[in-house]
Design a protein around this motif. Structure first.
Motif, PDB file in Angstrom:
ATOM      1  N   MET A   1     -26.148  22.461 -46.545  1.00 11.84           N
ATOM      2  CA  MET A   1     -27.451  21.941 -46.238  1.00 11.84           C
ATOM      3  C   MET A   1     -27.834  22.475 -44.860  1.00 11.84           C
ATOM      4  O   MET A   1     -27.149  22.214 -43.883  1.00 11.84           O
ATOM      5  N   GLY A   2     -28.909  23.249 -44.787  1.00 11.72           N
ATOM      6  CA  GLY A   2     -29.354  23.794 -43.522  1.00 11.72           C
ATOM      7  C   GLY A   2     -29.921  22.728 -42.620  1.00 11.72           C
ATOM      8  O   GLY A   2     -30.521  21.758 -43.074  1.00 11.72           O
ATOM      9  N   LEU A   3     -29.737  22.925 -41.331  1.00  6.83           N
ATOM     10  CA  LEU A   3     -30.222  21.943 -40.367  1.00  6.83           C
ATOM     11  C   LEU A   3     -31.728  21.764 -40.450  1.00  6.83           C
ATOM     12  O   LEU A   3     -32.248  20.684 -40.236  1.00  6.83           O
ATOM     13  N   SER A   4     -32.461  22.807 -40.764  1.00  2.27           N
ATOM     14  CA  SER A   4     -33.912  22.717 -40.796  1.00  2.27           C
ATOM     15  C   SER A   4     -34.432  21.968 -42.012  1.00  2.27           C
ATOM     16  O   SER A   4     -35.588  21.604 -42.052  1.00  2.27           O
ATOM     17  N   LYS A   5     -33.609  21.740 -42.996  1.00  2.00           N
ATOM     18  CA  LYS A   5     -34.043  21.071 -44.225  1.00  2.00           C
ATOM     19  C   LYS A   5     -33.780  19.571 -44.235  1.00  2.00           C
ATOM     20  O   LYS A   5     -34.254  18.879 -45.115  1.00  2.00           O
ATOM     21  N   THR A   6     -33.027  19.044 -43.294  1.00  2.00           N
ATOM     22  CA  THR A   6     -32.646  17.627 -43.363  1.00  2.00           C
ATOM     23  C   THR A   6     -33.835  16.694 -43.235  1.00  2.00           C
ATOM     24  O   THR A   6     -33.770  15.573 -43.736  1.00  2.00           O
ATOM     25  N   GLU A   7     -34.910  17.120 -42.622  1.00  2.00           N
ATOM     26  CA  GLU A   7     -36.061  16.236 -42.479  1.00  2.00           C
ATOM     27  C   GLU A   7     -36.729  15.952 -43.826  1.00  2.00           C
ATOM     28  O   GLU A   7     -37.546  15.048 -43.936  1.00  2.00           O
ATOM     29  N   GLN A   8     -36.380  16.693 -44.847  1.00  2.00           N
ATOM     30  CA  GLN A   8     -36.949  16.486 -46.177  1.00  2.00           C
ATOM     31  C   GLN A   8     -36.203  15.417 -46.972  1.00  2.00           C
ATOM     32  O   GLN A   8     -36.576  15.106 -48.090  1.00  2.00           O
ATOM     33  N   PHE A   9     -35.157  14.842 -46.391  1.00  2.00           N
ATOM     34  CA  PHE A   9     -34.361  13.837 -47.073  1.00  2.00           C
ATOM     35  C   PHE A   9     -34.485  12.500 -46.363  1.00  2.00           C
ATOM     36  O   PHE A   9     -34.777  12.430 -45.171  1.00  2.00           O
ATOM     37  N   THR A  10     -34.215  11.428 -47.103  1.00  2.00           N
ATOM     38  CA  THR A  10     -34.292  10.099 -46.503  1.00  2.00           C
ATOM     39  C   THR A  10     -33.096   9.868 -45.581  1.00  2.00           C
ATOM     40  O   THR A  10     -32.074  10.548 -45.695  1.00  2.00           O
ATOM     41  N   GLU A  11     -33.235   8.900 -44.711  1.00  2.00           N
ATOM     42  CA  GLU A  11     -32.125   8.514 -43.827  1.00  2.00           C
ATOM     43  C   GLU A  11     -30.908   8.112 -44.659  1.00  2.00           C
ATOM     44  O   GLU A  11     -29.775   8.447 -44.311  1.00  2.00           O
ATOM     45  N   GLU A  12     -31.152   7.412 -45.754  1.00  2.00           N
ATOM     46  CA  GLU A  12     -30.046   6.969 -46.609  1.00  2.00           C
ATOM     47  C   GLU A  12     -29.326   8.166 -47.228  1.00  2.00           C
ATOM     48  O   GLU A  12     -28.097   8.201 -47.286  1.00  2.00           O
ATOM     49  N   GLU A  13     -30.073   9.160 -47.693  1.00  2.00           N
ATOM     50  CA  GLU A  13     -29.458  10.350 -48.279  1.00  2.00           C
ATOM     51  C   GLU A  13     -28.630  11.114 -47.249  1.00  2.00           C
ATOM     52  O   GLU A  13     -27.525  11.584 -47.548  1.00  2.00           O
ATOM     53  N   ILE A  14     -29.143  11.205 -46.049  1.00  2.00           N
ATOM     54  CA  ILE A  14     -28.408  11.879 -44.970  1.00  2.00           C
ATOM     55  C   ILE A  14     -27.134  11.104 -44.633  1.00  2.00           C
ATOM     56  O   ILE A  14     -26.071  11.689 -44.430  1.00  2.00           O
ATOM     57  N   LEU A  15     -27.233   9.784 -44.598  1.00  2.00           N
ATOM     58  CA  LEU A  15     -26.073   8.938 -44.299  1.00  2.00           C
ATOM     59  C   LEU A  15     -25.008   9.066 -45.387  1.00  2.00           C
ATOM     60  O   LEU A  15     -23.815   9.225 -45.094  1.00  2.00           O
ATOM     61  N   ILE A  16     -25.429   9.027 -46.649  1.00  2.00           N
ATOM     62  CA  ILE A  16     -24.480   9.178 -47.752  1.00  2.00           C
ATOM     63  C   ILE A  16     -23.787  10.533 -47.668  1.00  2.00           C
ATOM     64  O   ILE A  16     -22.570  10.630 -47.839  1.00  2.00           O
ATOM     65  N   ALA A  17     -24.547  11.583 -47.376  1.00  2.00           N
ATOM     66  CA  ALA A  17     -23.964  12.919 -47.254  1.00  2.00           C
ATOM     67  C   ALA A  17     -22.962  12.987 -46.112  1.00  2.00           C
ATOM     68  O   ALA A  17     -21.905  13.625 -46.240  1.00  2.00           O
ATOM     69  N   ARG A  18     -23.258  12.323 -44.999  1.00  2.00           N
ATOM     70  CA  ARG A  18     -22.338  12.304 -43.865  1.00  2.00           C
ATOM     71  C   ARG A  18     -21.017  11.641 -44.248  1.00  2.00           C
ATOM     72  O   ARG A  18     -19.938  12.151 -43.952  1.00  2.00           O
ATOM     73  N   PHE A  19     -21.104  10.494 -44.924  1.00  2.00           N
ATOM     74  CA  PHE A  19     -19.894   9.804 -45.355  1.00  2.00           C
ATOM     75  C   PHE A  19     -19.139  10.631 -46.398  1.00  2.00           C
ATOM     76  O   PHE A  19     -17.918  10.735 -46.340  1.00  2.00           O
ATOM     77  N   ALA A  20     -19.865  11.217 -47.342  1.00  2.00           N
ATOM     78  CA  ALA A  20     -19.222  12.013 -48.390  1.00  2.00           C
ATOM     79  C   ALA A  20     -18.498  13.212 -47.798  1.00  2.00           C
ATOM     80  O   ALA A  20     -17.383  13.546 -48.219  1.00  2.00           O
ATOM     81  N   LYS A  21     -19.101  13.851 -46.812  1.00  2.00           N
ATOM     82  CA  LYS A  21     -18.452  14.993 -46.165  1.00  2.00           C
ATOM     83  C   LYS A  21     -17.157  14.548 -45.483  1.00  2.00           C
ATOM     84  O   LYS A  21     -16.132  15.208 -45.599  1.00  2.00           O
ATOM     85  N   ALA A  22     -17.220  13.421 -44.788  1.00  2.00           N
ATOM     86  CA  ALA A  22     -16.029  12.918 -44.097  1.00  2.00           C
ATOM     87  C   ALA A  22     -14.933  12.539 -45.080  1.00  2.00           C
ATOM     88  O   ALA A  22     -13.753  12.694 -44.787  1.00  2.00           O
ATOM     89  N   LEU A  23     -15.306  12.065 -46.251  1.00  2.00           N
ATOM     90  CA  LEU A  23     -14.338  11.644 -47.253  1.00  2.00           C
ATOM     91  C   LEU A  23     -13.926  12.793 -48.179  1.00  2.00           C
ATOM     92  O   LEU A  23     -13.101  12.605 -49.068  1.00  2.00           O
ATOM     93  N   GLY A  24     -14.467  13.980 -47.945  1.00  2.00           N
ATOM     94  CA  GLY A  24     -14.297  15.093 -48.849  1.00  2.00           C
ATOM     95  C   GLY A  24     -13.018  15.898 -48.724  1.00  2.00           C
ATOM     96  O   GLY A  24     -12.945  17.004 -49.256  1.00  2.00           O
ATOM     97  N   HIS A  25     -12.019  15.381 -48.050  1.00  2.00           N
ATOM     98  CA  HIS A  25     -10.750  16.094 -47.947  1.00  2.00           C
ATOM     99  C   HIS A  25      -9.615  15.093 -48.140  1.00  2.00           C
ATOM    100  O   HIS A  25      -9.621  14.012 -47.541  1.00  2.00           O
ATOM    101  N   PRO A  26      -8.615  15.435 -48.959  1.00  2.00           N
ATOM    102  CA  PRO A  26      -7.518  14.486 -49.220  1.00  2.00           C
ATOM    103  C   PRO A  26      -6.763  14.069 -47.965  1.00  2.00           C
ATOM    104  O   PRO A  26      -6.268  12.937 -47.892  1.00  2.00           O
ATOM    105  N   ALA A  27      -6.678  14.949 -46.977  1.00  2.00           N
ATOM    106  CA  ALA A  27      -5.977  14.576 -45.736  1.00  2.00           C
ATOM    107  C   ALA A  27      -6.721  13.453 -45.026  1.00  2.00           C
ATOM    108  O   ALA A  27      -6.089  12.561 -44.450  1.00  2.00           O
ATOM    109  N   ARG A  28      -8.036  13.479 -45.082  1.00  2.00           N
ATOM    110  CA  ARG A  28      -8.821  12.418 -44.423  1.00  2.00           C
ATOM    111  C   ARG A  28      -8.665  11.093 -45.153  1.00  2.00           C
ATOM    112  O   ARG A  28      -8.592  10.032 -44.522  1.00  2.00           O
TER     113      ARG A  28
END
Length: 110
Positions: A1-28
């Motif tokens: 997801m490009g930095l310039s495109k994030t304004e096209q998404f809701t705060e909730e969608e951005i938050l979910i993506a942030r959590f999903a990215k953090a949870l996206g590795h088995p070591a984490r």
């Protein structure tokens, strides 16, 4: 997801993506399980629990901390990490709403 495109998404969608990215590795996930089990943990203890090097664990801790899921206090040369309860509850609620919004479509789905 490009930095310039994030304004096209809701705060909730951005938050979910942030959590999903953090949870996206088995070591984490393994690190989070260690912290959940112990309630607090020194970084060296986490390294002892996982088949990963200190530098790799540190990188994963950094990702989890940037997502807000964990927090750390510096005590001399050691950093004590624990679950950030406020953000953890926010992640539970936000991800829960996403997963609970699904309703089975029966035979009309692909």
């Amino acid at each position: 997801m490009g930095l310039s495109k994030t304004e096209q998404f809701t705060e909730e969608e951005i938050l979910i993506a942030r959590f999903a990215k953090a949870l996206g590795h088995p070591a984490r996930i393994a690190i989070l399980r260690v912290l959940l089990e112990r309630k607090a943990c020194i970084c060296g203890d986490i390294v002892d629990e996982l088949p990963l090097s200190q530098s790799t664990v540190s990188q994963h801790l950094k990702e989890l901390k940037e997502a807000g899921l964990i927090q750390g206090d510096i005590d001399g040369k050691k950093v004590c990490y624990c679950i950030n309860e406020q953000v953890w509850k926010q992640a539970q609620e936000t991800l829960g709403v996403l997963f609970q919004s699904y309703t089975a479509c029966g035979s009309s789905c692909c």
